[in-house]
Design a protein around this motif. Structure first.
Motif, PDB file in Angstrom:
ATOM      1  N   ARG B  16       0.766  -1.128  -0.139  1.00 45.36           N
ATOM      2  CA  ARG B  16      -0.119  -0.140   0.035  1.00 45.36           C
ATOM      3  C   ARG B  16       0.938   1.226  -0.073  1.00 45.36           C
ATOM      4  NH1 ARG B  16      -4.976  -2.190  -0.813  1.00 45.36           N
ATOM      5  NH2 ARG B  16      -5.435  -3.809   0.581  1.00 45.36           N
ATOM      6  N   SER B  18       0.784   4.584  -0.840  1.00 45.84           N
ATOM      7  CA  SER B  18       0.564   5.848  -0.147  1.00 45.84           C
ATOM      8  C   SER B  18       0.720   5.697   1.180  1.00 45.84           C
ATOM      9  CB  SER B  18      -0.925   6.219  -0.823  1.00 45.84           C
ATOM     10  OG  SER B  18      -1.267   5.939  -2.155  1.00 45.84           O
ATOM     11  N   ARG B  19      -0.137   4.705   1.807  1.00 46.02           N
ATOM     12  CA  ARG B  19       0.075   4.660   3.398  1.00 46.02           C
ATOM     13  C   ARG B  19       1.569   4.512   3.774  1.00 46.02           C
ATOM     14  NH1 ARG B  19      -2.577  -0.867   4.753  1.00 46.02           N
ATOM     15  NH2 ARG B  19      -4.787   0.037   3.991  1.00 46.02           N
ATOM     16  N   VAL B 280      -0.554   2.080  11.142  1.00 48.71           N
ATOM     17  CA  VAL B 280      -0.312   1.646   9.844  1.00 48.71           C
ATOM     18  C   VAL B 280      -0.111   0.102   9.814  1.00 48.71           C
ATOM     19  CG1 VAL B 280       1.369   1.635   7.706  1.00 48.71           C
ATOM     20  CG2 VAL B 280       0.565   3.798   8.539  1.00 48.71           C
TER      21      VAL B 280
END
Lengths: 405, 402
Positions: B16, B18-19, B280
């Motif tokens: 992921r 962007s994260r 996250v």
């Protein structure tokens, strides 16, 4: 849309609690930190102004730059007549200051010797209230000298002892006299206590040929916050040979020192905010990215991008508002309480006496305007943190979002 | 097996993107800001300490035991010349200066101010603390009637290079005496001296005060020895032998306060960073909970999954650290060479004894501490997600969602 936002907040508890807690602590920390910074600066200023410097002082132009007998106020009465008509002034008095050598039997030292109006001076400075031994001056106390404790220590004299003075009078002639030590004071400002001594003007004026003359006139105000307005009013009526200056100019170095301190304080707090902003954004983003399919479904049943934006906006609005509504009164109460009951750090004034720190007390400042803008900044940061998640989710097409894994 | 786990962890860390990027940016920005602030604060205090040592007390100073309480000519070090000579012979002493100082009144035709005249030997002072580097205007020379003046005192007296100043004080016989001095240069040293010092030739001051050339009010020493102070106190019991911190408790306190403040800032920032990484990692694990269920179902031991998740968090933390370290280093290098210009607050800074341009310190310890902190934050952040995986029932997880 609002109730849907509320349901989402309750459903996604992890994100909600994190955002709430971080917003709450950011707001609380910001309010208390700024109150502490402003409070300690205000206290330094207040102490400095209380000791000797006036809120406004009037000089003959050139005295502050050049100094000396050519730049004395030659007609004190005419200036005082102007001041008596200006609103907002509570008290004023003239001072005649000179530098000379004071000597005891065995010791000599340089000192600032000033002629003051004892009764008026009681209302304008801390000289009277900081009496340590002997007595304060009166209009008729003759050659009585009222000196700082550290100056007395340097001269190695005690009450009743004679001290000789050598200096120059207002007409530049040689001036010398014998004074008698009648009282001592301690303001806590080390430099002042080790160099300043005072006599009643009625006596000192004779010695210095300084009748109706003054180095400057110092002024106290009803409300220190109105210093600029009162100063403008004084300037309007004052003869052009004089200048009227506020404490902001008189204590420029202290004002600047506090500004520098504030800059560093704000730099540090910006660091906290940057990190907190990112964490709130990350949690917002995580939350949104795990709900892509949900948003896809909402879009498929007819919700526009604007409505999605409104939904997420409402979510952050509810979370921020509740956190701030809780943090603000607590922060304000802490600021208010410690503005009335300052922290006491024993020994701080002794350690920092060279910096003009004269009190061990550190109060917080309670100011509703400051608290409001502190809170507004946190609010703004929270709303900024949701921009990227909104852009991210709105970039999906409804079908694409519905099938997102 | 380890290579496979390593590969998996690397790929998953950036699955992921962007994260992960948000976390990397968060670590990098906060770290670079934190390093810059720490560098500037340390630079400020070390600059103050350095200037005070070089212009005033060195690492150790010797005084007559009564002098610091009662600064007059009765309390001088009588055999200062002899002591200076013997100190110069010691291998653990790098430099020594002998100074004679007296308080009095400095006056021009219009202004007066309290000041101290310090009798110095220019060559000795240059060898002692690069005294020449403190000159901000004029020439570094004294001569018979010449004087160098502290920057703040020059401002108070409104004098410049070439101006005349009359200094009056009590000489050794108790008489009031005055000498005329011509300003040759303006010096910016430490806060106290800037406000009050007029430097003159020591021999000239000795004659003016009527004292012998063997006396001094202070002997200052530059040394790296930690035992010298005790040795000297034993050798000269009649004198006060004081080290820098005893003479400047305020600077020590300032340094300690700065250290405490930096530590608190560091702790809070790392705590918030930890919350960010935790968020996250937790979501990342939840997203892949079926994947972990399948891995467990096909017989992969928990320890391998734990290793993979730990490595994943470590990758995110280390990438953030590397970017932050590069940004922080660039920022520190800039602040170290060009400084932070605060000349519009020059008077305020001068009242703290600071220069108008503040330069940052750079120390490897900043990077080591930050690395350890981010490493710890990254590893601790996976404890909660790992708990979730440990208590996982593979069958239920696989059945749960499709």
């Amino acid at each position: 849309m609002f109730s849907l936002a509320l349901k989402n907040i309750l459903f996604y508890r992890g994100r909600s609690i994190t955002t709430f807690v971080l917003t709450f602590f950011s707001a609380l920390m910001f309010i208390v930190y700024v109150a502490l910074m402003d409070g300690s600066h205000g206290s330094m200023l207040k102490n400095a102004l209380k000791v000797y410097t006036g809120a406004i002082e009037i000089y003959k132009k050139g005295y502050r730059e050049e100094g000396g007998n050519d730049y004395l106020i030659e007609d004190v009465a005419s200036v005082e007549k102007v001041l008596s008509k200006v609103e907002g002034i509570s008290d004023y008095t003239s001072r005649y200051e000179t530098y000379g050598l004071l000597s005891s039997k065995d010791r000599s030292t340089a000192a600032m010797v000033a002629g003051i109006e004892p009764q008026k001076e009681r209302k304008l400075s801390e000289l009277y209230s900081t009496l340590v031994s002997g007595e304060y001056l009166s209009e008729n106390s003759g050659n009585c000298l009222y000196a700082g404790v550290d100056l007395v220590k340097k001269l190695q004299v005690k009450l009743g002892d004679e001290v000789s003075f050598v200096g120059s009078a207002s007409d530049n002639s040689f001036a010398a006299d014998l004074f008698k030590l009648c009282g001592t004071f301690r303001t806590g400002a080390f430099e002042f206590d080790s160099t300043a001594a005072f006599l009643s003007r009625s006596y000192f004026d004779e010695l210095m040929y300084a009748k109706n003359k003054a180095s400057y006139i110092t002024i106290r105000l009803d409300d220190l916050n109105k210093v600029d307005a009162v100063n403008e009013e004084i300037i309007k009526h004052l003869d052009s040979q004089y200048e009227s200056v506020t404490w902001k100019v008189l204590m420029k170095s202290m004002v600047q020192a506090m500004q520098v301190d504030s800059i560093f304080g704000y730099i540090s707090i910006v660091l906290f905010f940057v990190v907190i902003f990112f964490v709130i954004m990350i949690f917002g983003f995580i939350n949104v990215s795990s709900r892509v399919r949900e948003f896809g479904t909402l879009r498929s049943i007819g919700l526009t991008r604007g409505k999605i934006r409104l939904l997420l906006f409402n979510e952050i609005f509810i979370l921020s508002t509740t956190a701030i509504l809780l943090a603000t009164p607590i922060g304000a109460y802490i600021a208010y309480y410690f503005s009335l009951h300052p922290f006491v750090m024993e020994g701080i004034s002794e350690t920092y006496k060279d910096y003009g720190v004269v009190s061990d007390e550190i109060p917080l400042a309670f100011n509703l305007f400051t608290i409001s803008w502190n809170v507004a900044v946190i609010y703004l940061l929270n709303f900024l943190s949701i921009i990227y998640p909104i852009r991210y989710i709105n970039a999906f097409k409804p079908v694409e979002a519905s099938h997102h894994v | 097996m380890f290579r496979l786990i390593l590969k998996l962890a690397w790929k998953n860390a950036f699955l992921r993107l962007s994260r992960t990027l948000l976390v990397v940016i968060m670590i990098a920005v906060s770290m670079s800001m934190m390093l810059s602030i720490q560098g500037i604060y340390d630079g400020m205090t070390s600059n103050l300490i350095d200037k005070t040592k070089r212009s005033d007390c060195g690492e150790i100073s010797l005084y007559n035991s009564h002098y610091r309480l009662n600064k007059n000519l009765d309390n001088v070090i009588k055999d200062a010349k002899g002591i200076e000579a013997s100190l110069n012979e010691r291998p653990d002493v790098q430099a020594v200066v002998r100074r004679l100082s007296v308080d009095g009144l400095s006056a021009t035709a219009r202004k007066s101010a309290f000041s101290s005249v310090v009798g110095i030997e220019l060559d000795d002072e240059i060898a002692f603390g690069r005294f020449d580097q403190f000159l901000v205007d004029g020439k570094l020379e004294l001569g018979k009637r010449g004087a160098l003046i502290g920057k703040e005192l020059a401002k108070t007296l409104k004098v410049h290079v070439g101006s005349k100043v009359i200094f009056s004080t009590q000489d050794s016989s108790g008489e009031i005496n005055a000498m005329a001095l011509k300003i040759r240069g303006i010096m910016q040293t430490s806060m106290v001296l800037d406000r009050s010092a007029l430097y003159v030739d020591r021999r000239h001051l000795e004659r003016f005060l009527g004292v012998s050339d063997t006396v001094a009010t202070q002997i200052a020493i530059r040394t790296e020895s930690s035992t010298l102070q005790a040795t000297l106190q034993k050798a000269y019991p009649q004198l006060s032998v004081m080290d820098f911190l005893e003479l400047n408790p305020m600077l020590k306190q300032m340094q300690d306060m700065m250290h405490i403040f930096n530590s608190i800032t560091f702790f809070i920032v790392i705590l918030v960073v930890f919350i960010g990484i935790l968020g996250v990692m937790y979501v990342s694990v939840l997203d892949r909970i079926r994947e972990f269920g399948i891995m467990r179902a096909v017989g992969m031991e928990y320890k391998y999954i734990r290793r993979e998740v730990l490595l994943e968090a470590l990758f995110v933390g280390v990438v953030g650290y590397v970017v932050g370290a590069i940004l922080g280093l660039l920022s520190l290098l800039y602040l170290h060479h060009y400084g932070l210009n605060l000349s519009q607050f020059s008077e305020g800074l001068a009242s703290f004894g600071l220069d108008t341009v503040l330069y940052a310190d750079i120390s490897p310890i900043y990077f080591i501490n930050t690395f350890l902190a981010i490493l710890s934050a990254s590893l601790l952040s996976v404890l909660l997600p790992l708990r979730k995986i440990k208590h996982l029932n593979p069958i239920e997880v696989i059945k749960a969602e499709t």
